[in-house]
Write a protein that holds these residues in place. Structure first.
Motif, PDB file in Angstrom:
ATOM      1  N   THR A 494       0.833  -1.213   0.000  1.00 45.60           N
ATOM      2  CA  THR A 494       0.000   0.000   0.000  1.00 45.60           C
ATOM      3  C   THR A 494       0.862   1.254   0.000  1.00 45.60           C
ATOM      4  O   THR A 494       0.588   2.226  -0.713  1.00 45.60           O
ATOM      5  N   ASP A 495       1.929   1.230   0.814  1.00 48.56           N
ATOM      6  CA  ASP A 495       2.821   2.386   0.855  1.00 48.56           C
ATOM      7  C   ASP A 495       3.490   2.610  -0.492  1.00 48.56           C
ATOM      8  O   ASP A 495       3.644   3.747  -0.956  1.00 48.56           O
ATOM      9  N   LYS A 496       3.885   1.523  -1.158  1.00 52.79           N
ATOM     10  CA  LYS A 496       4.518   1.678  -2.463  1.00 52.79           C
ATOM     11  C   LYS A 496       3.546   2.268  -3.469  1.00 52.79           C
ATOM     12  O   LYS A 496       3.910   3.113  -4.290  1.00 52.79           O
ATOM     13  N   ASN A 497       2.272   1.796  -3.418  1.00 50.69           N
ATOM     14  CA  ASN A 497       1.277   2.374  -4.325  1.00 50.69           C
ATOM     15  C   ASN A 497       1.061   3.849  -4.043  1.00 50.69           C
ATOM     16  O   ASN A 497       0.896   4.656  -4.964  1.00 50.69           O
TER      17      ASN A 497
END
Length: 882
Positions: A494-497
């Motif tokens: 989620t953080d990467k997205n």
């Protein structure tokens, strides 16, 4: 072959090169014992090493005792200075130095209190002290070479090499100076005690006390002291050397005693030889055994312009002018005051300077002793200077390079080996002050060396700074890299997205800025930069733009078309034109939407609804009304009895059509004005505008259906004028009921369309709205059927009764319309409220209030139009009956 020690024991001497024999004037001062002068009111103690090797131990306002240290430090070159008397520190400031340049030097100014109180002194037995303790005591006492060089004594007492020979210098070769002579005469035992301390520290094989043959009393006194001393027999002896200037120089004396020459740039310790002055030996004894620091020394005050010449114990820091005043100095015009002897001394530019540790003479000669300085002449290259030089230098070459300021070349001729004895200047027939040139060249070389050393230190500091900054930079980069790796390791999908989306938004903003610079259109820029899900969809923006263009086109066509006063036909034509324009504009808006960028599913549904509305309007306009000519032909065939009824019915129909058209036109204009007001006040409130549009759509549907009903009634009335009155009346009732049903159905249909437009995805809300519309249609059909059934078997009544029935029936139909409309509109808010969370954020209380007011206004206008239609119909009927 005899060894060096054997030659020393036999008293063998060697000749030194160069030298001169100036006339001696020692008798002016050596005939009287060493005396004392009164205390001065102020003492000047220079502290030139402060900031380099030491720091001040006192501050302004401190009270000091005699012998109190004024500086402290740990450097090996540090020589502490002490208070020469008791008093108060009144200033620490730059004062003129005891130098030929008189350059200022940092100085402690002590105001004497006249008590001359000693500080606490620690006396020691020599046997109780170690070698290091003795050296430390010598160092803390601040003892320096008393012969004039002022080299730190503690360094000479702690050499790194083995010492074989120690020479005690008592030569004192200057023609006027007699300080060492009187010291050896009066303090020979103390001098021997100091020599014994030197012997203990250095343990040399031989100690030689060298004295010139012009000091026989001093030689006898020292010989007697040697015989009474406790030094090993044969290890020390007194050697008398011939009087010759400058035989008192360190290197020259070594050459005379040993026959060895000290190499250029080297020190005597490399030959295993150390030289100390007799005054230094005396100071060592005072410091080690009695704990006294070096705060005073014997100074020769001589010259024919001094009334009391002699040797005096002068505290270090005593001003020269105080000494001259105390010795009754009588100056002459252009009087010179010389520090040192006439050969190596220098004239003072200011007599407000202190006595130093290396000061051994104050000479104030008369004009007969030393004449005025002769004018410098050209060098005749006689070579006398080279013959007289005791250091075997080339004074002529040194002079040329020094005068030309070629100091590097002068240094290549061993300028640093010059002892500044002044022999070359003494013998020069051209009266060239050669020593002054050499001193200037030495000062320049020393300054250049200091600047080079400072630059080197600055370069080292700069390189160290660059290295430190580079290390810090690498450390920061490594730390940042490590932190980044930790973040990446702990980062979830989620953080990467989120990071990717943020980067995409940044790229979109940059692209939008670039397009703004190149003049892209606002619509294209909005389509690029719109990334937030809360913004208005692209399709709705295009629909709104198409509607605005349609309204403008419609207004232009309305202005271009001529207005006709023929009532229903002109109004009907205008209505048809408006419908066609709306349809065309809707189609064009739909096409415009289709040409836009790919739309969402919601926008496609809205576009399909717009196309359906346009097709429906076009189909309604395809119904061609009966031509007036046909109505006229049918009317001509009527009988005269029926003509009156037909005219009455036609008049009623025309009046209704006219009033209905006018009301429809008025309602449409009012609704457009209301929509304009709402759009102006709540242009940024999409939900409020949407609610207002729903209410306006309901009102427009009512007005359009009412106009079509009136038009249909007119056509039916005209066509039925040729039929019997009973059929006409029945047809009127049937048409009225059918029109009412049609109007209700149309309203319900439009409500369904509006509901579909409001929320496509809310199936439950749409279902409720459709149920309400079906209920409305059922009620309308029921009313129409009941009305038709009740009138089937009834008698044909006069026109008045027919009009009355129509008037009676109309309110029920209107009520049915109102009921259906009310029920549909009651469902719409629920649909809209259900759609709110999907499309926009919740509205504030003010925004909800505005939307509800707009809907209420639209409903009121629709009801008013229906009531006005019924009232007009009733008034027309009454006028006709009359």
């Amino acid at each position: 072959m005899l060894t060096l020690l054997d030659q020393l024991d036999k008293g063998t001497l060697w000749r030194s090169p160069g030298g001169i024999h100036p006339p001696e004037v020692k008798f002016l001062s050596n005939t009287t014992p060493i005396g004392q002068l009164p205390l001065a009111s102020t003492y000047l103690v220079p502290v030139p090493q402060v900031g380099e090797n030491c720091t001040l131990a006192v501050k302004v306002g401190d009270s000091v005792l005699k012998g109190t240290p004024l500086t402290q430090g740990t450097s090996i070159w540090h020589l502490p200075v002490h208070a020469p008397t008791s008093g108060t520190i009144v200033a620490i400031e730059p004062r003129a130095s005891n130098h030929a340049s008189a350059l200022p030097v940092n100085t402690c100014v002590i105001a004497a209190d006249g008590k001359d109180t000693w500080c606490e002194l620690v006396q020691n037995q020599l046997d109780d002290l170690s070698h290091q303790q003795i050296v430390d005591k010598v160092r803390s006492a601040g003892i320096a070479g008393m012969g004039g060089a002022a080299f730190p004594t503690h360094i000479k007492l702690n050499p790194v090499s083995e010492i074989d020979l120690v020479i005690i210098n008592g030569v004192e070769c200057e023609p006027y100076i007699s300080a060492d002579d009187r010291l050896m005469r009066e303090y020979s035992r103390d001098i021997l005690a100091g020599i014994g301390i030197i012997h203990r520290l250095l343990t040399p094989k031989r100690i030689v006390i060298a004295i010139e043959d012009n000091k026989p009393e001093a030689a006898k006194a020292m010989q007697a002291a040697v015989s009474q001393s406790g030094l090993p027999a044969g290890s020390i002896r007194v050697t008398v050397i011939p009087t010759k200037y400058p035989s008192g120089g360190e290197k020259q004396l070594i050459q005379i005693i040993t026959g060895r020459e000290v190499p250029s740039g080297a020190i005597p310790a490399k030959l295993g030889i150390v030289v100390h002055n007799v005054g230094t030996a005396y100071a060592i004894h005072q410091a080690v055994t009695q704990g006294k620091p070096l705060i005073e020394r014997v100074v020769t005050v001589t010259g024919k312009n001094v009334s009391k010449p002699g040797n005096y114990w002068l505290p270090i820091g005593t001003p020269v002018d105080h000494v001259l005043t105390a010795t009754e100095f009588t100056p002459e015009p252009d009087q010179k005051v010389i520090i040192g002897g006439p050969m190596m001394g220098h004239a003072l530019a200011n007599i407000q300077v202190p006595i130093l540790k290396g000061t051994n003479c104050i000479l104030v000669p008369s004009s007969q002793e030393i004449g005025s300085t002769p004018e410098e002449k050209a060098c005749i290259r006689c070579g006398e200077c080279a013959t007289a030089c005791p250091a075997l230098l080339l004074p002529q070459q040194l002079f040329w390079h020094a005068k030309a300021e070629e100091y590097d070349k002068a240094a290549s001729y061993n300028l640093k080996d010059c002892i500044e004895c002044g022999c070359c200047s003494y013998v020069c027939p051209s009266d060239i002050p050669l020593v002054e040139y050499y001193r200037i060249a030495k000062s320049a070389l020393k300054q250049a060396a200091d600047e080079k050393q400072q630059a080197e230190r600055a370069k080292q500091r700069f390189d160290a700074r660059l290295a430190r900054l580079e290390e810090e930079k690498l450390a920061r980069e490594a730390k940042a890299k490590e932190a980044s790796e930790r973040r990446q390791a702990s980062m979830t999908g989620t953080d990467k997205n989120a990071v990717a989306e943020a980067m995409a938004r940044i790229a979109a903003k940059k692209a939008a800025a670039a397009q703004a610079i190149t003049g892209e259109s606002i619509t294209e820029e909005s389509s690029v930069t719109t990334t937030d899900t809360t913004e208005v969809p692209k399709g709705k923006a295009a629909v709104a733009a198409a509607i605005v263009r349609a309204k403008a086109k419609r207004a232009a066509q309305a202005n271009a078309d001529g207005t006709d006063t023929n009532g229903a036909e002109t109004d009907s034509a205008r209505t048809d034109n408006m419908v066609n324009v709306d349809a065309n504009d809707s189609i064009s808006a739909t096409d415009a939407i289709a040409q836009e960028a790919p739309l969402s599913q919601k926008d496609k549904v809205a576009a399909a609804i717009a196309r359906a509305k346009a097709k429906k309007a076009a189909q309604q306009t395809d119904t061609v009304p009966l031509e007036p000519t046909e109505t006229a032909d049918s009317t001509s065939e009527l009988s005269a009895a029926d003509d009156k009824k037909a005219k009455v019915a036609a008049a009623v129909a025309r009046a209704k059509a006219k009033k209905a058209a006018q009301q429809a036109e008025t309602a449409a204009s009012d609704i457009e004005v209301s929509n304009t007001e709402i759009s102006v006040s709540d242009v940024n409130d999409a939900e409020a505008i949407k609610k207002a549009k729903v209410a306006a759509a309901v009102a427009r549907a009512k007005a359009k259906k009412a106009a079509q009903q009136a038009e249909t009634n007119t056509e039916n009335g005209l066509s039925q004028t040729a039929t019997p009155a009973v059929d006409s009346t029945a047809s009127v009732h049937a048409d009225v009921n059918a029109d009412a049903e049609t109007a209700v159905n149309a309203v319900a249909t439009d409500i369904e369309v509006s509901i579909t437009d409001v929320s496509v995805n809310d199936a439950e809300a749409i279902k409720k709205a459709k149920v309400a519309a079906a209920v409305a249609r059922a009620k309308a059909k029921k009313i129409a059927a009941a009305s038709a059934e009740s009138k089937t078997d009834a008698e044909i009544e006069p026109v008045d009764e027919t009009q009355t029935e129509a008037n009676v029936t109309s309110p029920s139909i209107a009520a049915t319309l109102d009921t259906a409309t009310t029920e549909a509109e009651a469902v719409l808010p629920s649909v809209e409220s259900a759609a709110e969370p999907i499309e926009t954020a919740p509205l504030s209380s003010d925004e909800l209030k505005k939307a509800r007011i707009a809907a209420t206004i639209a409903k009121a206008k629709a009801k008013k139009a229906a009531l006005a239609q019924e009232a007009n119909a009733s008034s027309d009927s009454s006028v006709t009956n009359d």
